[in-house]
Motif scaffolding. Structure first.
Motif, mmCIF file in Angstrom:
data_model
loop_
_atom_site.group_PDB
_atom_site.id
_atom_site.type_symbol
_atom_site.label_atom_id
_atom_site.label_comp_id
_atom_site.label_asym_id
_atom_site.label_seq_id
_atom_site.Cartn_x
_atom_site.Cartn_y
_atom_site.Cartn_z
ATOM 1 N N MET A 125 0.828 -1.203 0.000
ATOM 2 C CA MET A 125 0.000 0.000 0.000
ATOM 3 C C MET A 125 0.872 1.266 0.000
ATOM 4 N N GLY A 126 0.551 2.187 -0.877
ATOM 5 C CA GLY A 126 1.275 3.440 -0.988
ATOM 6 C C GLY A 126 2.376 3.430 -2.020
ATOM 7 N N CYS A 127 2.623 2.271 -2.646
ATOM 8 C CA CYS A 127 3.777 2.134 -3.549
ATOM 9 C C CYS A 127 3.429 2.294 -5.020
ATOM 10 N N VAL A 128 2.161 2.512 -5.360
ATOM 11 C CA VAL A 128 1.793 2.431 -6.774
ATOM 12 C C VAL A 128 2.440 3.530 -7.617
ATOM 13 N N SER A 129 2.545 4.766 -7.095
ATOM 14 C CA SER A 129 3.137 5.822 -7.928
ATOM 15 C C SER A 129 4.653 5.666 -8.030
ATOM 16 N N SER A 130 5.296 5.101 -7.001
ATOM 17 C CA SER A 130 6.728 4.813 -7.100
ATOM 18 C C SER A 130 6.980 3.723 -8.130
ATOM 19 N N PHE A 131 6.129 2.713 -8.142
ATOM 20 C CA PHE A 131 6.201 1.674 -9.160
ATOM 21 C C PHE A 131 6.021 2.303 -10.548
ATOM 22 N N GLY A 132 5.055 3.209 -10.643
ATOM 23 C CA GLY A 132 4.819 3.907 -11.901
ATOM 24 C C GLY A 132 6.004 4.750 -12.326
ATOM 25 N N LEU A 133 6.666 5.369 -11.360
ATOM 26 C CA LEU A 133 7.852 6.176 -11.670
ATOM 27 C C LEU A 133 8.946 5.318 -12.301
ATOM 28 N N GLY A 134 9.233 4.164 -11.693
ATOM 29 C CA GLY A 134 10.262 3.283 -12.235
ATOM 30 C C GLY A 134 9.941 2.825 -13.648
ATOM 31 N N LEU A 135 8.664 2.506 -13.891
ATOM 32 C CA LEU A 135 8.263 2.073 -15.228
ATOM 33 C C LEU A 135 8.298 3.232 -16.219
ATOM 34 N N ALA A 136 7.827 4.401 -15.784
ATOM 35 C CA ALA A 136 7.787 5.561 -16.687
ATOM 36 C C ALA A 136 9.192 5.994 -17.105
ATOM 37 N N LEU A 137 10.141 5.938 -16.181
ATOM 38 C CA LEU A 137 11.503 6.362 -16.495
ATOM 39 C C LEU A 137 12.206 5.397 -17.430
ATOM 40 N N THR A 138 11.804 4.138 -17.412
ATOM 41 C CA THR A 138 12.477 3.141 -18.240
ATOM 42 C C THR A 138 11.780 2.899 -19.572
ATOM 43 N N ARG A 139 10.494 3.256 -19.656
ATOM 44 C CA ARG A 139 9.759 3.072 -20.909
ATOM 45 C C ARG A 139 9.057 4.372 -21.277
ATOM 46 N N LYS A 140 9.850 5.314 -21.755
ATOM 47 C CA LYS A 140 9.355 6.669 -21.992
ATOM 48 C C LYS A 140 8.393 6.758 -23.172
ATOM 49 N N GLU A 141 8.330 5.690 -23.978
ATOM 50 C CA GLU A 141 7.420 5.700 -25.111
ATOM 51 C C GLU A 141 5.983 5.335 -24.715
ATOM 52 N N LEU A 142 5.799 4.878 -23.469
ATOM 53 C CA LEU A 142 4.481 4.473 -22.994
ATOM 54 C C LEU A 142 3.825 5.581 -22.171
ATOM 55 N N ASP A 143 2.500 5.581 -22.145
ATOM 56 C CA ASP A 143 1.740 6.457 -21.255
ATOM 57 C C ASP A 143 1.428 5.673 -19.985
ATOM 58 N N ILE A 144 1.970 6.100 -18.860
ATOM 59 C CA ILE A 144 1.782 5.403 -17.585
ATOM 60 C C ILE A 144 0.724 6.149 -16.773
ATOM 61 N N VAL A 145 -0.416 5.504 -16.549
ATOM 62 C CA VAL A 145 -1.511 6.099 -15.788
ATOM 63 C C VAL A 145 -1.572 5.413 -14.428
ATOM 64 N N VAL A 146 -1.300 6.167 -13.383
ATOM 65 C CA VAL A 146 -1.300 5.659 -12.009
ATOM 66 C C VAL A 146 -2.614 6.060 -11.349
ATOM 67 N N ILE A 147 -3.361 5.072 -10.867
ATOM 68 C CA ILE A 147 -4.647 5.333 -10.214
ATOM 69 C C ILE A 147 -4.467 5.051 -8.734
#
Length: 375
Positions: free
Chosen positions: A236-258
């Motif tokens: 709990m509380g980690c979803v946007s950090s997870f999203g950050l790691g994915l967004a920084l490594t796959r910049k061609e994707l749109d990462i939507v964190v809910i």
């Protein structure tokens, strides 16, 4: 002592070039190397570092996490409820402050006694890192084999293992909010399910949706289960950090964190990290009903919190108060056109769908199919 540069270069040779962590004096030189030579993300806390690294793994990197052993306690939640069920491996370096027989600060005494026991209890393979260069290189090979088996592996690092590595001038990530909109009218207070339908309706073949733990993920699954969704089941509380790691490594994707209010409050320091590293392909949507719906409807402590102001102050490029589902749809469509790290705040109604089920697909299966989608 280990030659820090040679050790770091061997890590890179094995593919470990993405690091996240929180400093410890025992790890100073290895962290300096990571900052100088690799992609290093400074996390607000150790649990966030594990989540950032896990997102980077999903994006195709081999991540490293670095922390003091006191911070290992902070990382227990994602290590046991994110990495374990989703089978996401990370290579960890944890210092051994409070080592029995050595003089240290009193706050490290207990952790010095139980650090390795904690790793054993979490079923994490580990070794004491050898100060001998040739032995340490062989240890890295062993660790890499466990990572390839999708199992986390940790090195416990005693004092004085690494030779000096000077820190080069660090890049200063200074960003300011460019656009902020506050509440100007009454809230429509839509249901979470209807809100998720709008969010999901805006996705395309380039979108990855990450739903926070609890009923947010469960309801998104009922809206539509698809390969570009990930449903957090813990951490709990980690979803946007997870999203950050994915967004920084796959910049061609749109990462939507809910996200949810209870979740974000638990690790609100993640907003500062997100604002610092500023992934322009990440949209952070907060659904706030001031309630812990998944555990019986107890109130959160969000009543006096202005999340829009906080996100803006942390450096989110745009931070907007959303009053209705029409505004939400327009906000998502605008972000897809303009990009930039964006925070959308939506106040929703309390409660959830009756007879709400749970995903009938395991977390590891969710991860594997999302990896296929990404690649």
């Amino acid at each position: 002592m280990l030659n820090t540069n040679k050790f770091g270069n061997e890590l890179k040779r094995l593919g470990f070039d993405f690091h996240s962590g929180v400093p410890c004096s025992f790890l100073t030189n290895l962290i300096n190397y990571a900052i100088n030579e690799c992609n290093y993300i400074a996390a607000a806390n150790e649990g966030d570092a594990v989540a950032i690294a896990s997102g980077a793994y999903l994006g195709g990197r081999k991540p490293v996490v670095l922390m003091q052993n006191s911070g290992l306690t902070n990382a227990v939640s994602p290590l046991t409820s994110l990495n374990y069920p989703f089978q996401i491996p990370v290579l960890g370096f944890v210092s051994l402050r409070g080592e029995p027989g050595l003089t240290d600060e009193p706050q490290h005494e207990l952790m010095g006694l139980i650090t390795t026991q904690m790793l054993d209890l979490m079923q994490i393979k580990w070794q004491f890192l050898s100060p001998d260069n040739s032995i340490a290189m062989k240890q890295l090979e062993i660790a890499n084999k466990w990572i390839e088996k999708k199992q986390p592996y940790f090195f416990v690092v005693k004092k004085g293992i690494f030779e000096s590595e000077k820190l080069k001038i660090e890049k200063q990530f200074i960003y300011k909010n460019k656009e902020k909109s506050e509440k100007i009218t009454a809230d429509a207070l839509p249901s979470r399910f209807d809100t998720l339908k709008v969010i999901n309706g805006c996705k395309d073949e380039n979108t990855v949706q990450l739903a926070t733990t609890g009923k947010t993920g469960r309801e998104l699954y009922e809206v539509e289960d698809c390969p570009n969704n990930l449903y957090m089941v813990g951490s709990m509380g980690c979803v946007s950090s997870f999203g950050l790691g994915l967004a920084l490594t796959r910049k061609e994707l749109d990462i939507v964190v809910i996200d949810g209010d209870g979740s974000l409050l638990m690790r609100m320091g993640s907003l500062a990290t997100n604002g610092c590293y500023q992934p322009e392909n990440m949209l952070h949507i907060l659904l706030d009903n001031q309630t812990h719906d998944s555990t019986g409807g107890q109130s959160t402590v969000a009543h006096n919190v202005n999340f829009v102001d906080i996100a803006a102050a942390c450096g989110y490029e745009k931070s907007s108060y959303i009053h209705s589902l029409d505004e939400l749809e327009n906000g998502i469509k605008e972000w897809k056109e303009t990009k930039g790290l964006t925070f959308l705040y939506v106040k929703i109604a309390k409660g959830s769908r009756q007879n709400l089920g749970r995903p009938r697909i395991s977390p590891s299966e969710v991860k594997t199919r999302l990896q296929r989608f990404i690649n």
